[in-house]
Each structure stands twice: as structure tokens, then as C-alpha cells.
Design a protein around this motif. Sequence first.
Motif, mmCIF file in Angstrom:
data_model
loop_
_atom_site.group_PDB
_atom_site.id
_atom_site.type_symbol
_atom_site.label_atom_id
_atom_site.label_comp_id
_atom_site.label_asym_id
_atom_site.label_seq_id
_atom_site.Cartn_x
_atom_site.Cartn_y
_atom_site.Cartn_z
ATOM 1 N N GLY A 117 29.375 4.596 -7.504
ATOM 2 C CA GLY A 117 28.347 4.138 -6.589
ATOM 3 C C GLY A 117 27.565 5.269 -5.939
ATOM 4 N N LEU A 118 28.108 6.469 -5.983
ATOM 5 C CA LEU A 118 27.449 7.618 -5.363
ATOM 6 C C LEU A 118 26.693 8.484 -6.356
ATOM 7 N N VAL A 119 26.823 8.178 -7.633
ATOM 8 C CA VAL A 119 26.219 9.001 -8.680
ATOM 9 C C VAL A 119 24.893 8.394 -9.117
ATOM 10 N N PHE A 120 23.871 9.233 -9.201
ATOM 11 C CA PHE A 120 22.553 8.760 -9.627
ATOM 12 C C PHE A 120 22.228 9.158 -11.062
ATOM 13 N N ASP A 121 22.886 10.156 -11.582
ATOM 14 C CA ASP A 121 22.654 10.596 -12.957
ATOM 15 C C ASP A 121 23.286 9.587 -13.910
ATOM 16 N N GLN A 122 22.471 8.989 -14.768
ATOM 17 C CA GLN A 122 22.950 7.932 -15.662
ATOM 18 C C GLN A 122 23.953 8.436 -16.695
ATOM 19 N N GLU A 123 23.774 9.658 -17.136
ATOM 20 C CA GLU A 123 24.704 10.233 -18.113
ATOM 21 C C GLU A 123 26.091 10.425 -17.494
ATOM 22 N N LEU A 124 26.110 10.917 -16.270
ATOM 23 C CA LEU A 124 27.383 11.097 -15.557
ATOM 24 C C LEU A 124 28.013 9.748 -15.246
ATOM 25 N N LYS A 125 27.186 8.779 -14.856
ATOM 26 C CA LYS A 125 27.695 7.445 -14.553
ATOM 27 C C LYS A 125 28.326 6.815 -15.794
ATOM 28 N N ALA A 126 27.687 7.014 -16.969
ATOM 29 C CA ALA A 126 28.235 6.486 -18.224
ATOM 30 C C ALA A 126 29.564 7.159 -18.561
ATOM 31 N N LEU A 127 29.645 8.458 -18.304
ATOM 32 C CA LEU A 127 30.890 9.186 -18.546
ATOM 33 C C LEU A 127 32.003 8.676 -17.631
ATOM 34 N N MET A 128 31.656 8.409 -16.390
ATOM 35 C CA MET A 128 32.646 7.884 -15.445
ATOM 36 C C MET A 128 33.090 6.475 -15.844
ATOM 37 N N GLN A 129 32.174 5.674 -16.356
ATOM 38 C CA GLN A 129 32.532 4.330 -16.812
ATOM 39 C C GLN A 129 33.466 4.412 -18.017
ATOM 40 N N LYS A 130 33.218 5.365 -18.897
ATOM 41 C CA LYS A 130 34.105 5.579 -20.046
ATOM 42 C C LYS A 130 35.503 5.968 -19.554
ATOM 43 N N ASP A 131 35.566 6.801 -18.512
ATOM 44 C CA ASP A 131 36.852 7.192 -17.938
ATOM 45 C C ASP A 131 37.577 5.984 -17.354
ATOM 46 N N VAL A 132 36.830 5.074 -16.717
ATOM 47 C CA VAL A 132 37.432 3.859 -16.155
ATOM 48 C C VAL A 132 38.060 3.026 -17.270
ATOM 49 N N ILE A 133 37.340 2.857 -18.353
ATOM 50 C CA ILE A 133 37.854 2.052 -19.471
ATOM 51 C C ILE A 133 39.090 2.700 -20.087
ATOM 52 N N GLN A 134 39.036 4.008 -20.321
ATOM 53 C CA GLN A 134 40.180 4.704 -20.910
ATOM 54 C C GLN A 134 41.374 4.715 -19.965
ATOM 55 N N SER A 135 41.145 4.922 -18.689
ATOM 56 C CA SER A 135 42.242 4.937 -17.720
ATOM 57 C C SER A 135 42.913 3.575 -17.643
ATOM 58 N N GLN A 169 43.153 1.387 -20.053
ATOM 59 C CA GLN A 169 43.974 1.256 -21.263
ATOM 60 C C GLN A 169 45.251 2.096 -21.147
ATOM 61 N N GLN A 170 45.126 3.299 -20.612
ATOM 62 C CA GLN A 170 46.286 4.175 -20.474
ATOM 63 C C GLN A 170 47.287 3.614 -19.470
ATOM 64 N N ILE A 171 46.801 3.025 -18.403
ATOM 65 C CA ILE A 171 47.699 2.414 -17.415
ATOM 66 C C ILE A 171 48.463 1.267 -18.052
ATOM 67 N N THR A 172 47.792 0.471 -18.869
ATOM 68 C CA THR A 172 48.460 -0.630 -19.564
ATOM 69 C C THR A 172 49.565 -0.101 -20.475
ATOM 70 N N GLU A 173 49.287 0.979 -21.190
ATOM 71 C CA GLU A 173 50.297 1.585 -22.067
ATOM 72 C C GLU A 173 51.468 2.137 -21.255
ATOM 73 N N LEU A 174 51.171 2.794 -20.155
ATOM 74 C CA LEU A 174 52.240 3.341 -19.309
ATOM 75 C C LEU A 174 53.089 2.228 -18.706
ATOM 76 N N GLN A 175 52.471 1.116 -18.339
ATOM 77 C CA GLN A 175 53.231 -0.011 -17.793
ATOM 78 C C GLN A 175 54.206 -0.572 -18.818
ATOM 79 N N ALA A 176 53.801 -0.591 -20.083
ATOM 80 C CA ALA A 176 54.691 -1.087 -21.138
ATOM 81 C C ALA A 176 55.911 -0.179 -21.285
ATOM 82 N N ILE A 177 55.693 1.109 -21.186
ATOM 83 C CA ILE A 177 56.813 2.060 -21.270
ATOM 84 C C ILE A 177 57.672 1.965 -20.008
ATOM 85 N N TYR A 178 57.019 1.778 -18.860
ATOM 86 C CA TYR A 178 57.716 1.699 -17.578
ATOM 87 C C TYR A 178 58.680 0.515 -17.524
ATOM 88 N N ALA A 179 58.413 -0.501 -18.333
ATOM 89 C CA ALA A 179 59.302 -1.664 -18.384
ATOM 90 C C ALA A 179 60.682 -1.281 -18.905
#
Length: 80
Positions: free
Chosen positions: A33-51, A53-63
Amino acid sequence: MNNSTLAPHESMELHEALNFKTLCLAKSKLMQGLVFDQELKALMQKDVIQSTQQITELQAIYARAPFHAPVPNSPTPITH
């Protein structure tokens, strides 16, 4: 040796990694919400999606941890 459960130290390290990834996810979501650069915002959105997925994988192992603590299905939002 039984590989179906994690050793206590592995469980703690996995717990720390899960906490770290959850904090990274929250920070990326909040900072978008604080970023105005669209390229950086897209990179951050990609990080959200990957994170997510990674949290879901870690939760499966945590079980497989030797102790039984509830694992939330999704990170609790820190803002409303």
C-alpha cells in the motif's frame, strides 16, 4: 530411527521458520500500500504468493512435530 515425526530441535527450527515466513508475508502485504512503483509492487505481490505457498508447505511438515499445537489455516491479520 522413526522418520514419521520430527526431532524436538527440528520442530523448534521449523516453528521459527514458519514464524519468519508469516512475518515476511505480513510485511509484504502491508508495504504494498505504500509502494508506488508498479514493478516493485508486482515483485512484492509475487513474494506474497510464494510466501503463502511456502507457509502451506511448512504447515504440512509441522504436522509431523512430536507435540500437538494447533496450526492456523492462514496467518492471522495484524490489521483490520
